[in-house]
Structure formats: structure tokens, C-alpha cells
Design a protein around this motif. Structure first.
Motif, mmCIF file in Angstrom:
data_model
loop_
_atom_site.group_PDB
_atom_site.id
_atom_site.type_symbol
_atom_site.label_atom_id
_atom_site.label_comp_id
_atom_site.label_asym_id
_atom_site.label_seq_id
_atom_site.Cartn_x
_atom_site.Cartn_y
_atom_site.Cartn_z
ATOM 1 N N UNK A 1 65.889 64.140 90.036
ATOM 2 C CA UNK A 1 65.022 63.595 88.980
ATOM 3 C C UNK A 1 64.344 62.289 89.368
ATOM 4 N N UNK A 2 64.898 61.586 90.365
ATOM 5 C CA UNK A 2 64.376 60.252 90.691
ATOM 6 C C UNK A 2 62.914 60.247 91.132
ATOM 7 N N UNK A 3 62.451 61.155 91.990
ATOM 8 C CA UNK A 3 61.044 61.087 92.425
ATOM 9 C C UNK A 3 60.051 61.202 91.265
ATOM 10 N N UNK A 4 60.293 62.151 90.357
ATOM 11 C CA UNK A 4 59.384 62.308 89.218
ATOM 12 C C UNK A 4 59.415 61.116 88.288
ATOM 13 N N UNK A 5 60.622 60.580 88.026
ATOM 14 C CA UNK A 5 60.729 59.402 87.166
ATOM 15 C C UNK A 5 60.045 58.206 87.822
ATOM 16 N N UNK A 6 60.211 58.066 89.134
ATOM 17 C CA UNK A 6 59.548 56.960 89.849
ATOM 18 C C UNK A 6 58.031 57.071 89.739
ATOM 19 N N UNK A 7 57.506 58.295 89.893
ATOM 20 C CA UNK A 7 56.069 58.516 89.731
ATOM 21 C C UNK A 7 55.617 58.125 88.325
ATOM 22 N N UNK A 8 56.430 58.518 87.334
ATOM 23 C CA UNK A 8 56.070 58.242 85.945
ATOM 24 C C UNK A 8 56.006 56.742 85.685
ATOM 25 N N UNK A 9 57.018 56.023 86.137
ATOM 26 C CA UNK A 9 57.059 54.582 85.892
ATOM 27 C C UNK A 9 55.973 53.847 86.684
ATOM 28 N N UNK A 10 55.710 54.324 87.903
ATOM 29 C CA UNK A 10 54.664 53.689 88.711
ATOM 30 C C UNK A 10 53.296 53.884 88.066
ATOM 31 N N UNK A 11 53.033 55.076 87.536
ATOM 32 C CA UNK A 11 51.751 55.330 86.863
ATOM 33 C C UNK A 11 51.610 54.439 85.630
ATOM 34 N N UNK B 1 68.263 61.662 100.766
ATOM 35 C CA UNK B 1 66.986 61.550 100.032
ATOM 36 C C UNK B 1 66.374 60.178 100.268
ATOM 37 N N UNK B 2 65.114 60.129 100.697
ATOM 38 C CA UNK B 2 64.434 58.852 100.964
ATOM 39 C C UNK B 2 63.644 58.435 99.736
ATOM 40 N N UNK B 3 63.926 57.224 99.282
ATOM 41 C CA UNK B 3 63.280 56.737 98.069
ATOM 42 C C UNK B 3 62.112 55.826 98.414
ATOM 43 N N UNK B 4 61.191 55.740 97.477
ATOM 44 C CA UNK B 4 60.009 54.909 97.676
ATOM 45 C C UNK B 4 60.389 53.442 97.614
ATOM 46 N N UNK B 5 59.823 52.613 98.488
ATOM 47 C CA UNK B 5 60.073 51.173 98.409
ATOM 48 C C UNK B 5 59.485 50.606 97.127
ATOM 49 N N UNK B 6 60.128 49.532 96.638
ATOM 50 C CA UNK B 6 59.702 48.939 95.377
ATOM 51 C C UNK B 6 58.508 48.014 95.579
ATOM 52 N N UNK B 7 57.364 48.596 95.851
ATOM 53 C CA UNK B 7 56.100 47.863 95.952
ATOM 54 C C UNK B 7 55.003 48.800 95.467
ATOM 55 N N UNK B 8 53.907 48.237 94.928
ATOM 56 C CA UNK B 8 52.825 49.116 94.443
ATOM 57 C C UNK B 8 52.321 50.078 95.503
ATOM 58 N N UNK B 9 52.140 49.579 96.730
ATOM 59 C CA UNK B 9 51.629 50.440 97.792
ATOM 60 C C UNK B 9 52.650 51.497 98.189
ATOM 61 N N UNK B 10 53.923 51.078 98.249
ATOM 62 C CA UNK B 10 54.972 52.028 98.604
ATOM 63 C C UNK B 10 55.119 53.119 97.567
ATOM 64 N N UNK B 11 55.072 52.754 96.290
ATOM 65 C CA UNK B 11 55.164 53.752 95.226
ATOM 66 C C UNK B 11 53.993 54.729 95.288
ATOM 67 N N UNK B 12 52.827 54.198 95.658
ATOM 68 C CA UNK B 12 51.651 55.071 95.777
ATOM 69 C C UNK B 12 51.841 56.076 96.912
#
Length: 200
Positions: free
Chosen positions: A149-159, A1-12
Motif C-alpha cells: 500500500x505504501x507506493x500508492x499512498x506516497x503518490x497520493x500524499x505527494x500529489x 521494496x525501495x521507497x521514494x526519498x522524502x523530497x519533491x523531486x524524489x517523490x516525482x
């Protein structure tokens, strides 16, 4: 599973379509907030310098609409009008012009108030949507692992982060600029009173 990098642009980039829409709206609001704050700072400086210059006997500069309203009122001759009545009429005209002038100068404040109050709720919508996505993933896969669960939680926290990034500067800018414009209005009231008395 590839996770989003911890940056605003990456999370977007790694967010879902709905979360991307929410983040894009909040990012636009954040950029517009800073444009309004910077513009407001320049307006406040220009008005403060103009009022200081007028008080020192210099030219009226950007305050010319208020002075023009005073001159127009002073040139009008009404029958049986006393000096006191004329002064009051000039004051009314100048105050009306000043209110219109300040409404134009404060043009960005209502927008800052909207972003400050609505930004967290828009971010909260993205938060709820991301959590719903996580629960939907659990229901579809019958798996509660982090990969699900990680992708949805990441989206939630980024928003949420995007919402705060828009709302916090807007709230600070609204409060600080509102107080600064209040000080400008007090200075302008003293200028109006002095000017009206001098030409009545």
C-alpha cells in the motif's frame, strides 16, 4: 521494496504515470504562479511610482495612454458643448482608457485565481488516484502489508502536497495583489479627476 526519498523531486521520480502527470501540471502551475507574482510586484511598483511622480508634477511615464486619451478628448470641439459637458466627456474617455490600461496591468490575476481554486482539486485527483492504486495493489496481491500500500499512498500524499504548493502562493498572491491593485485604482481615479479638470 525501495521507497521514494522524502523530497519533491524524489517523490516525482518514484510516482506512477498518472501521478507524475498530475505533479508535472501542478509544478508548472506553481512555477507560473511565482512568475506572475514577481511580474505583478514589479508592475505595482512601477504604477505606484508613476502616480506619485505625476502627483508631484513630474512626467506621466507609463500612464501616457490615459493622458493621450484625455488630450484627444480635449482637442475635439463639439457644438454647443458646455465646460461641464466637456469635462464629463474627458473623464469618460480617461476612465475608459484607464480600465483598458488596468486590465492589461492585472493580466496575471485571473490566472492566479484559477490556480488557487483549481490547484487543490487537481491535487485531490492525484490523491484519489494514489489511493485507488493502493486498493488495486491489495486486490491483486491479496496482501495488506506496507510494501503493497505504501507506493500508492506516497503518490497520493505527494500529489496533495504539490497541489497545495501551487494553490497556497496563488491564493495569497491573488488576494494581496488584488488589494494592491485596488489601491492603485483609487489613486488613478484621483489623478484622472485632477487631470480632466485641469485641461477641460
Amino acid at each position: 521494496m525501495e521507497f521514494a526519498p522524502m523530497s519533491p523531486f524524489g517523490m516525482f521520480l518514484y510516482a506512477g504515470p498518472v501521478s507524475k502527470l498530475v505533479m508535472a501540471l501542478l509544478l508548472a502551475a506553481a512555477v507560473w504562479t511565482w512568475v506572475l507574482i514577481i511580474d505583478g510586484v514589479f508592475v505595482l511598483r512601477r504604477l505606484s511610482k508613476a502616480l506619485d511622480r505625476v502627483r508631484a508634477g513630474g512626467d506621466i511615464g507609463v500612464l501616457w495612454p490615459i493622458a493621450a486619451a484625455a488630450r484627444e478628448a480635449s482637442q475635439a470641439e463639439l457644438p454647443n458643448e458646455t465646460i461641464h459637458q466637456k469635462r464629463e466627456r474627458i473623464l469618460q474617455q480617461m476612465n475608459r482608457a484607464a480600465r483598458e490600461f488596468m486590465l492589461d496591468a492585472e493580466g496575471g490575476l485571473p490566472v492566479l485565481a484559477i490556480v488557487a481554486s483549481a490547484g487543490p482539486f487537481v491535487g485531490l485527483f492525484g490523491t484519489v488516484w494514489g489511493i485507488m492504486s493502493s486498493f488495486s495493489g491489495i486486490a491483486q496481491t491479496q496482501d495488506t502489508s506496507l510494501a503493497v500500500v505504501a507506493p500508492g499512498i506516497a503518490d497520493a500524499l505527494a500529489a496533495t502536497a504539490y497541489g497545495l504548493a501551487a494553490a497556497i502562493p496563488a491564493a495569497i498572491g491573488y488576494n494581496r495583489m488584488g488589494m494592491a491593485f485596488g489601491g492603485i485604482k483609487e489613486k488613478m481615479s484621483r489623478y484622472i479627476l485632477t487631470y480632466a479638470t485641469s485641461i477641460a
